[in-house]
Motif scaffolding. Structure first.
Motif, mmCIF file in Angstrom:
data_model
loop_
_atom_site.group_PDB
_atom_site.id
_atom_site.type_symbol
_atom_site.label_atom_id
_atom_site.label_comp_id
_atom_site.label_asym_id
_atom_site.label_seq_id
_atom_site.Cartn_x
_atom_site.Cartn_y
_atom_site.Cartn_z
ATOM 1 N N GLU A 147 -40.687 -82.856 19.268
ATOM 2 C CA GLU A 147 -41.327 -82.451 20.514
ATOM 3 C C GLU A 147 -40.367 -81.534 21.271
ATOM 4 O O GLU A 147 -39.162 -81.495 20.976
ATOM 5 N N PRO A 148 -40.852 -80.788 22.256
ATOM 6 C CA PRO A 148 -39.945 -79.960 23.072
ATOM 7 C C PRO A 148 -38.825 -80.775 23.705
ATOM 8 O O PRO A 148 -37.741 -80.250 23.984
ATOM 9 N N THR A 149 -39.059 -82.070 23.902
ATOM 10 C CA THR A 149 -38.035 -82.938 24.486
ATOM 11 C C THR A 149 -36.989 -83.364 23.469
ATOM 12 O O THR A 149 -35.985 -83.989 23.821
ATOM 13 N N GLY A 150 -37.232 -83.040 22.187
ATOM 14 C CA GLY A 150 -36.338 -83.477 21.129
ATOM 15 C C GLY A 150 -36.771 -84.775 20.487
ATOM 16 O O GLY A 150 -36.200 -85.197 19.473
ATOM 17 N N GLU A 151 -37.795 -85.427 21.066
ATOM 18 C CA GLU A 151 -38.297 -86.688 20.514
ATOM 19 C C GLU A 151 -39.043 -86.432 19.212
ATOM 20 O O GLU A 151 -39.752 -85.435 19.053
ATOM 21 N N GLN A 152 -38.890 -87.324 18.248
ATOM 22 C CA GLN A 152 -39.625 -87.265 17.000
ATOM 23 C C GLN A 152 -40.745 -88.291 17.026
ATOM 24 O O GLN A 152 -40.516 -89.453 17.381
ATOM 25 N N LEU A 153 -41.956 -87.842 16.682
ATOM 26 C CA LEU A 153 -43.114 -88.720 16.689
ATOM 27 C C LEU A 153 -43.247 -89.375 15.318
ATOM 28 O O LEU A 153 -43.537 -88.704 14.335
ATOM 29 N N ASP A 154 -43.042 -90.662 15.284
ATOM 30 C CA ASP A 154 -43.045 -91.403 14.027
ATOM 31 C C ASP A 154 -44.393 -92.082 13.832
ATOM 32 O O ASP A 154 -44.584 -93.246 14.190
ATOM 33 N N GLY A 155 -45.357 -91.347 13.293
ATOM 34 C CA GLY A 155 -46.645 -91.932 12.966
ATOM 35 C C GLY A 155 -47.741 -91.650 13.975
ATOM 36 O O GLY A 155 -47.508 -91.168 15.087
ATOM 37 N N LEU A 156 -48.961 -91.976 13.590
ATOM 38 C CA LEU A 156 -50.144 -91.694 14.403
ATOM 39 C C LEU A 156 -50.151 -92.402 15.751
ATOM 40 O O LEU A 156 -50.521 -91.796 16.762
ATOM 41 N N PRO A 157 -49.768 -93.685 15.839
ATOM 42 C CA PRO A 157 -49.756 -94.319 17.164
ATOM 43 C C PRO A 157 -48.829 -93.611 18.146
ATOM 44 O O PRO A 157 -49.180 -93.456 19.327
ATOM 45 N N ALA A 158 -47.664 -93.175 17.677
ATOM 46 C CA ALA A 158 -46.740 -92.457 18.559
ATOM 47 C C ALA A 158 -47.321 -91.109 18.964
ATOM 48 O O ALA A 158 -47.169 -90.672 20.113
ATOM 49 N N LEU A 159 -47.984 -90.431 18.020
ATOM 50 C CA LEU A 159 -48.622 -89.155 18.351
ATOM 51 C C LEU A 159 -49.679 -89.345 19.430
ATOM 52 O O LEU A 159 -49.713 -88.595 20.417
ATOM 53 N N GLU A 180 -56.941 -98.314 18.172
ATOM 54 C CA GLU A 180 -57.114 -99.244 17.057
ATOM 55 C C GLU A 180 -57.227 -98.496 15.732
ATOM 56 O O GLU A 180 -56.657 -98.908 14.719
ATOM 57 N N VAL A 181 -57.962 -97.388 15.742
ATOM 58 C CA VAL A 181 -58.157 -96.605 14.524
ATOM 59 C C VAL A 181 -56.827 -96.090 13.983
ATOM 60 O O VAL A 181 -56.547 -96.181 12.780
ATOM 61 N N VAL A 182 -55.987 -95.530 14.851
ATOM 62 C CA VAL A 182 -54.750 -94.914 14.364
ATOM 63 C C VAL A 182 -53.754 -95.956 13.849
ATOM 64 O O VAL A 182 -52.972 -95.669 12.940
ATOM 65 N N VAL A 183 -53.786 -97.166 14.417
ATOM 66 C CA VAL A 183 -52.910 -98.215 13.905
ATOM 67 C C VAL A 183 -53.302 -98.567 12.474
ATOM 68 O O VAL A 183 -52.449 -98.664 11.573
ATOM 69 N N ASP A 184 -54.590 -98.754 12.239
ATOM 70 C CA ASP A 184 -55.061 -99.078 10.890
ATOM 71 C C ASP A 184 -54.824 -97.913 9.933
ATOM 72 O O ASP A 184 -54.435 -98.115 8.777
ATOM 73 N N ALA A 185 -55.063 -96.696 10.417
ATOM 74 C CA ALA A 185 -54.880 -95.520 9.567
ATOM 75 C C ALA A 185 -53.422 -95.358 9.159
ATOM 76 O O ALA A 185 -53.110 -95.061 7.995
#
Length: 316
Positions: A147-159, A180-185
């Protein structure tokens, strides 16, 4: 590959005519001494920065002979003093764009093309990478998605958590359902541990097809290629596709080559594509594809089902 009017002249490369589709509106058909080539002009900064032409050339060289891509003929660095941008010159590929061809095909022909595309997707899904991330230079070194903040998004829930402010048009019920969908996905996606080469824009507009044999003659526009999940490209192709003959042919061929069931392949493909759907939904006012992706995402959020019949009806 169709061309448009308004040709320009560029020195020894001859006359350049803009090509429809392709790389960011900066791809041209060049004609010089009776020979046709394709020239990509890197005039505008992109997400790959100054290394974009080197990465694109390296990717084409990597896969040539394994998937149908043009031959790299010349790579030129930018010359700021002369005011010349970087260039990539490749061979010209024959064929008709898939989005122009598909609407006119009958179910039998669509199934034939689907079989060819399933095989091509299986080839891409079998090209291993050691980690996931963007290609950063001409050696195809792999960086990280930040991300512009330098954070890395690890998986769909974080996104989804990071994008929720931009998805304020979704109702509370829809957001709850999507969480709920993204956790299962993501749990399903995590069952596949390997990473591979991902084209990341695998759809008919970036495919050239022989109209007689229906063989794929070219896979173009590698601008968003990266190392990622093996089912990403399959999800991209099937995102809006609801033709049963075509979808079945793609899935059966892909599943047989990658030794998974068709049901598992479709579930993984739909799950992998959620990342793109979320990002597209944020840009829903920018173009028809993003608007359609937003409708699909909301249908999935409302039903809690990544491939529900209700979501299918929402796209018809």
């Amino acid at each position: 590959m169709d061309d448009t009017a308004d040709a320009i002249e560029l020195g020894e490369l001859g006359w350049l005519t803009p090509l429809t589709g392709g790389w960011s509106g900066e791809t041209f058909l060049a004609q010089a001494a009776g020979e046709r080539t394709v020239v990509r002009i890197y005039a505008r900064p992109g997400h790959r920065g100054s290394q974009a032409h080197e990465v694109d050339a390296a990717l084409l060289r990597l896969v040539r002979g394994l998937v149908p891509v043009p031959e790299v003929l010349e790579v030129r660095r930018a010359d700021p003093v002369a005011g010349m941008p970087a260039l990539l010159v490749t061979s010209f590929l024959p064929g008709v764009r898939g989005d122009d061809l598909l609407p006119g095909l009958d179910p039998t022909a669509r199934a034939v093309l689907g079989t060819h595309l399933g095989g091509l997707l299986a080839d891409l899904g079998g090209m291993p990478m050691l980690s996931a991330g963007p290609f950063v230079d001409g050696t195809l070194g792999i960086g990280s998605f930040e991300e512009p903040t330098g954070e890395q998004l690890d998986g769909l829930p974080a996104l989804l958590a990071a994008r929720e402010p931009a998805l304020a048009h979704l109702s509370t019920r829809e957001l709850d359902g999507l969480r709920e969908v993204v956790v299962d996905a993501q749990a399903l996606l995590d069952t596949v541990g390997r990473r591979c080469l991902v084209h990341s824009d695998f759809n008919p507009k970036n495919l050239l097809v022989d109209p007689q044999s229906l063989e794929v003659t070219g896979l173009v526009d590698w601008e968003y290629a990266h190392a990622g999940h093996p089912f990403t490209d399959l999800g991209n192709l099937l995102r809006f596709e609801r033709d049963e003959a075509f979808t079945a042919a793609v899935l059966e061929t892909y599943a047989a080559r990658r030794t998974v069931s068709t049901d598992a392949a479709l579930a993984l493909a739909r799950s992998a594509d959620l990342w793109a759907l979320v990002e597209l939904a944020i840009r829903r006012h920018e173009n028809p594809v993003a608007e359609r992706a937003d409708r699909l995402l909301r249908a999935i959020a409302g039903t809690g089902d990544i491939y529900s019949q209700e979501a299918d009806r929402d796209l018809t």
